[in-house]
Design a protein around this motif. Structure first.
Motif, PDB file in Angstrom:
ATOM      1  N   GLY A   1      40.366  39.784  35.167  1.00  0.00           N
ATOM      2  CA  GLY A   1      39.873  39.664  36.536  1.00  0.00           C
ATOM      3  C   GLY A   1      40.989  39.476  37.548  1.00  0.00           C
ATOM      4  N   HIS A   2      42.227  39.413  37.072  1.00  0.00           N
ATOM      5  CA  HIS A   2      43.387  39.149  37.919  1.00  0.00           C
ATOM      6  C   HIS A   2      44.544  40.060  37.514  1.00  0.00           C
ATOM      7  CE1 HIS A   2      40.967  35.521  38.103  1.00  0.00           C
ATOM      8  NE2 HIS A   2      41.575  35.233  39.241  1.00  0.00           N
ATOM      9  N   TYR A   3      45.582  40.051  38.331  1.00  0.00           N
ATOM     10  CA  TYR A   3      46.856  40.667  37.978  1.00  0.00           C
ATOM     11  C   TYR A   3      47.936  39.709  38.447  1.00  0.00           C
ATOM     12  CZ  TYR A   3      47.114  42.090  42.887  1.00  0.00           C
ATOM     13  OH  TYR A   3      47.155  42.096  44.258  1.00  0.00           O
ATOM     14  N   CYS A   4      49.068  39.742  37.794  1.00  0.00           N
ATOM     15  CA  CYS A   4      50.153  38.808  38.084  1.00  0.00           C
ATOM     16  C   CYS A   4      51.429  39.600  38.329  1.00  0.00           C
ATOM     17  CB  CYS A   4      50.342  37.835  36.927  1.00  0.00           C
ATOM     18  SG  CYS A   4      48.857  36.880  36.574  1.00  0.00           S
ATOM     19  N   PRO A   5      51.783  39.799  39.608  1.00  0.00           N
ATOM     20  CA  PRO A   5      53.012  40.528  39.906  1.00  0.00           C
ATOM     21  C   PRO A   5      54.207  39.862  39.230  1.00  0.00           C
ATOM     22  CG  PRO A   5      51.714  40.187  41.899  1.00  0.00           C
ATOM     23  CD  PRO A   5      51.083  39.360  40.812  1.00  0.00           C
ATOM     24  N   ILE A   6      55.176  40.668  38.871  1.00  0.00           N
ATOM     25  CA  ILE A   6      56.376  40.163  38.197  1.00  0.00           C
ATOM     26  C   ILE A   6      56.991  39.031  39.014  1.00  0.00           C
ATOM     27  CG2 ILE A   6      58.661  40.816  37.350  1.00  0.00           C
ATOM     28  CD1 ILE A   6      56.950  42.762  35.947  1.00  0.00           C
ATOM     29  N   GLN A   7      57.354  37.972  38.371  1.00  0.00           N
ATOM     30  CA  GLN A   7      57.982  36.780  38.939  1.00  0.00           C
ATOM     31  C   GLN A   7      57.080  36.042  39.929  1.00  0.00           C
ATOM     32  OE1 GLN A   7      61.854  37.887  40.443  1.00  0.00           O
ATOM     33  NE2 GLN A   7      62.693  38.091  38.383  1.00  0.00           N
ATOM     34  N   SER A   8      55.787  36.260  39.823  1.00  0.00           N
ATOM     35  CA  SER A   8      54.860  35.527  40.683  1.00  0.00           C
ATOM     36  C   SER A   8      54.442  34.233  39.994  1.00  0.00           C
ATOM     37  CB  SER A   8      53.610  36.368  40.951  1.00  0.00           C
ATOM     38  OG  SER A   8      52.655  35.613  41.653  1.00  0.00           O
ATOM     39  N   ALA A   9      54.253  33.208  40.767  1.00  0.00           N
ATOM     40  CA  ALA A   9      53.792  31.942  40.210  1.00  0.00           C
ATOM     41  C   ALA A   9      52.267  31.853  40.209  1.00  0.00           C
ATOM     42  CB  ALA A   9      54.374  30.786  41.021  1.00  0.00           C
ATOM     43  N   PHE A  10      51.583  32.822  40.832  1.00  0.00           N
ATOM     44  CA  PHE A  10      50.136  32.747  40.958  1.00  0.00           C
ATOM     45  C   PHE A  10      49.466  34.050  40.559  1.00  0.00           C
ATOM     46  CE2 PHE A  10      51.971  29.967  44.189  1.00  0.00           C
ATOM     47  CZ  PHE A  10      51.416  28.746  43.806  1.00  0.00           C
ATOM     48  N   ALA A  11      48.323  33.923  39.909  1.00  0.00           N
ATOM     49  CA  ALA A  11      47.497  35.092  39.592  1.00  0.00           C
ATOM     50  C   ALA A  11      46.815  35.565  40.867  1.00  0.00           C
ATOM     51  CB  ALA A  11      46.455  34.721  38.547  1.00  0.00           C
ATOM     52  N   GLN A  12      46.729  36.875  41.055  1.00  0.00           N
ATOM     53  CA  GLN A  12      46.043  37.482  42.193  1.00  0.00           C
ATOM     54  C   GLN A  12      44.690  38.006  41.710  1.00  0.00           C
ATOM     55  OE1 GLN A  12      47.553  37.495  45.343  1.00  0.00           O
ATOM     56  NE2 GLN A  12      49.027  36.227  44.243  1.00  0.00           N
ATOM     57  N   ALA A  13      43.614  37.585  42.355  1.00  0.00           N
ATOM     58  CA  ALA A  13      42.277  38.037  41.962  1.00  0.00           C
ATOM     59  C   ALA A  13      42.070  39.495  42.343  1.00  0.00           C
ATOM     60  CB  ALA A  13      41.216  37.169  42.633  1.00  0.00           C
ATOM     61  N   CYS A  14      41.443  40.242  41.462  1.00  0.00           N
ATOM     62  CA  CYS A  14      41.036  41.604  41.810  1.00  0.00           C
ATOM     63  C   CYS A  14      39.990  41.493  42.919  1.00  0.00           C
ATOM     64  CB  CYS A  14      40.430  42.306  40.602  1.00  0.00           C
ATOM     65  SG  CYS A  14      41.619  42.687  39.303  1.00  0.00           S
ATOM     66  N   PRO A  15      40.015  42.397  43.911  1.00  0.00           N
ATOM     67  CA  PRO A  15      39.066  42.302  45.026  1.00  0.00           C
ATOM     68  C   PRO A  15      37.624  42.619  44.605  1.00  0.00           C
ATOM     69  CG  PRO A  15      40.528  44.191  45.306  1.00  0.00           C
ATOM     70  CD  PRO A  15      40.973  43.479  44.074  1.00  0.00           C
ATOM     71  N   MET A  16      36.680  42.216  45.440  1.00  0.00           N
ATOM     72  CA  MET A  16      35.274  42.552  45.201  1.00  0.00           C
ATOM     73  C   MET A  16      35.150  44.071  45.094  1.00  0.00           C
ATOM     74  SD  MET A  16      33.143  39.824  47.565  1.00  0.00           S
ATOM     75  CE  MET A  16      33.334  40.799  49.032  1.00  0.00           C
ATOM     76  N   GLY A  17      34.231  44.524  44.257  1.00  0.00           N
ATOM     77  CA  GLY A  17      34.036  45.957  44.032  1.00  0.00           C
ATOM     78  C   GLY A  17      34.922  46.506  42.937  1.00  0.00           C
ATOM     79  N   THR A  18      35.806  45.644  42.386  1.00  0.00           N
ATOM     80  CA  THR A  18      36.688  46.048  41.287  1.00  0.00           C
ATOM     81  C   THR A  18      36.566  45.039  40.151  1.00  0.00           C
ATOM     82  OG1 THR A  18      38.637  44.800  42.011  1.00  0.00           O
ATOM     83  CG2 THR A  18      38.336  47.023  42.940  1.00  0.00           C
ATOM     84  N   PHE A  19      37.169  45.390  39.020  1.00  0.00           N
ATOM     85  CA  PHE A  19      37.199  44.491  37.873  1.00  0.00           C
ATOM     86  C   PHE A  19      38.448  44.783  37.043  1.00  0.00           C
ATOM     87  CE2 PHE A  19      35.760  48.317  35.978  1.00  0.00           C
ATOM     88  CZ  PHE A  19      35.994  48.233  34.612  1.00  0.00           C
ATOM     89  N   ASN A  20      38.807  43.844  36.198  1.00  0.00           N
ATOM     90  CA  ASN A  20      39.904  44.027  35.230  1.00  0.00           C
ATOM     91  C   ASN A  20      39.512  43.257  33.984  1.00  0.00           C
ATOM     92  OD1 ASN A  20      42.195  44.245  33.744  1.00  0.00           O
ATOM     93  ND2 ASN A  20      43.549  43.248  35.212  1.00  0.00           N
ATOM     94  N   ASP A  21      39.224  43.972  32.915  1.00  0.00           N
ATOM     95  CA  ASP A  21      38.781  43.328  31.674  1.00  0.00           C
ATOM     96  C   ASP A  21      39.929  43.032  30.708  1.00  0.00           C
ATOM     97  OD1 ASP A  21      39.283  45.955  31.008  1.00  0.00           O
ATOM     98  OD2 ASP A  21      37.344  46.311  30.052  1.00  0.00           O
ATOM     99  N   GLN A  22      41.166  43.222  31.169  1.00  0.00           N
ATOM    100  CA  GLN A  22      42.334  43.013  30.307  1.00  0.00           C
ATOM    101  C   GLN A  22      43.098  41.751  30.708  1.00  0.00           C
ATOM    102  OE1 GLN A  22      43.014  45.248  27.706  1.00  0.00           O
ATOM    103  NE2 GLN A  22      41.021  46.046  28.339  1.00  0.00           N
ATOM    104  N   ASN A  23      43.656  41.064  29.752  1.00  0.00           N
ATOM    105  CA  ASN A  23      44.587  39.960  30.007  1.00  0.00           C
ATOM    106  C   ASN A  23      46.000  40.534  30.132  1.00  0.00           C
ATOM    107  OD1 ASN A  23      42.674  37.863  29.785  1.00  0.00           O
ATOM    108  ND2 ASN A  23      42.811  37.936  27.558  1.00  0.00           N
ATOM    109  N   GLY A  24      46.864  39.851  30.868  1.00  0.00           N
ATOM    110  CA  GLY A  24      48.267  40.233  30.925  1.00  0.00           C
ATOM    111  C   GLY A  24      48.603  41.335  31.907  1.00  0.00           C
TER     112      GLY A  24
END
Length: 136
Positions: free
Chosen positions: A17-40
């Motif tokens: 449900g999120h993505y984590c840009p390289i060297q980011s300290a925080f997970a970014q939520a996928c926006p409404m209307g989208t999804f992400n079923d993968q970890n990492g």
């Protein structure tokens, strides 16, 4: 992608449900209307549009929710659209009922206000009483 905590020994895999840009300290939520079923995931492109006839009404979704039989959705939808006019989509029940002060005859002569359906809902017309009288 991993999220680097403080100290770095507390790193963890980016959640679905999120993505984590390289060297980011925080997970970014996928926006409404989208999804992400993968970890990492590490890129916003890992957030995929919800397919046709599904929707996601919250950020950070790991799956999309199917519309009911009386509604539909375009890819990337944040809610479903009722097939009949003047109907409201109820996400909890996946139904389309008539809006307030509207009703449908839904295949018969009986007026039905709170029934799931595809037929257009029509305004309920109330007869006005002549001034100084009441409806009994």
């Amino acid at each position: 992608g991993t999220i680097n905590g403080y100290p770095n020994t507390l790193s963890y895999i980016c959640p679905s449900g999120h993505y984590c840009p390289i060297q980011s300290a925080f997970a970014q939520a996928c926006p409404m209307g989208t999804f992400n079923d993968q970890n990492g995931s590490s890129s916003s492109s890992d957030c995929r549009l919800c397919p046709e006839n599904t929707y996601s009404d919250r950020p950070g979704a790991s799956f999309c929710t199917a519309c009911g039989g009386t509604s539909f959705a375009e890819p990337g939808a944040v809610t479903c659209t009722c097939r009949g006019e003047h109907r409201n989509f109820n996400p909890a029940a996946k139904t389309c009922v008539c809006q307030h002060r509207y009703a449908s005859r839904e295949g018969g002569t009986t007026i039905k206000e709170a029934v799931d359906g595809e037929a257009d809902c029509q305004p309920i017309i109330f007869n006005n009483c002549p001034e100084g009288t009441t409806l009994s």
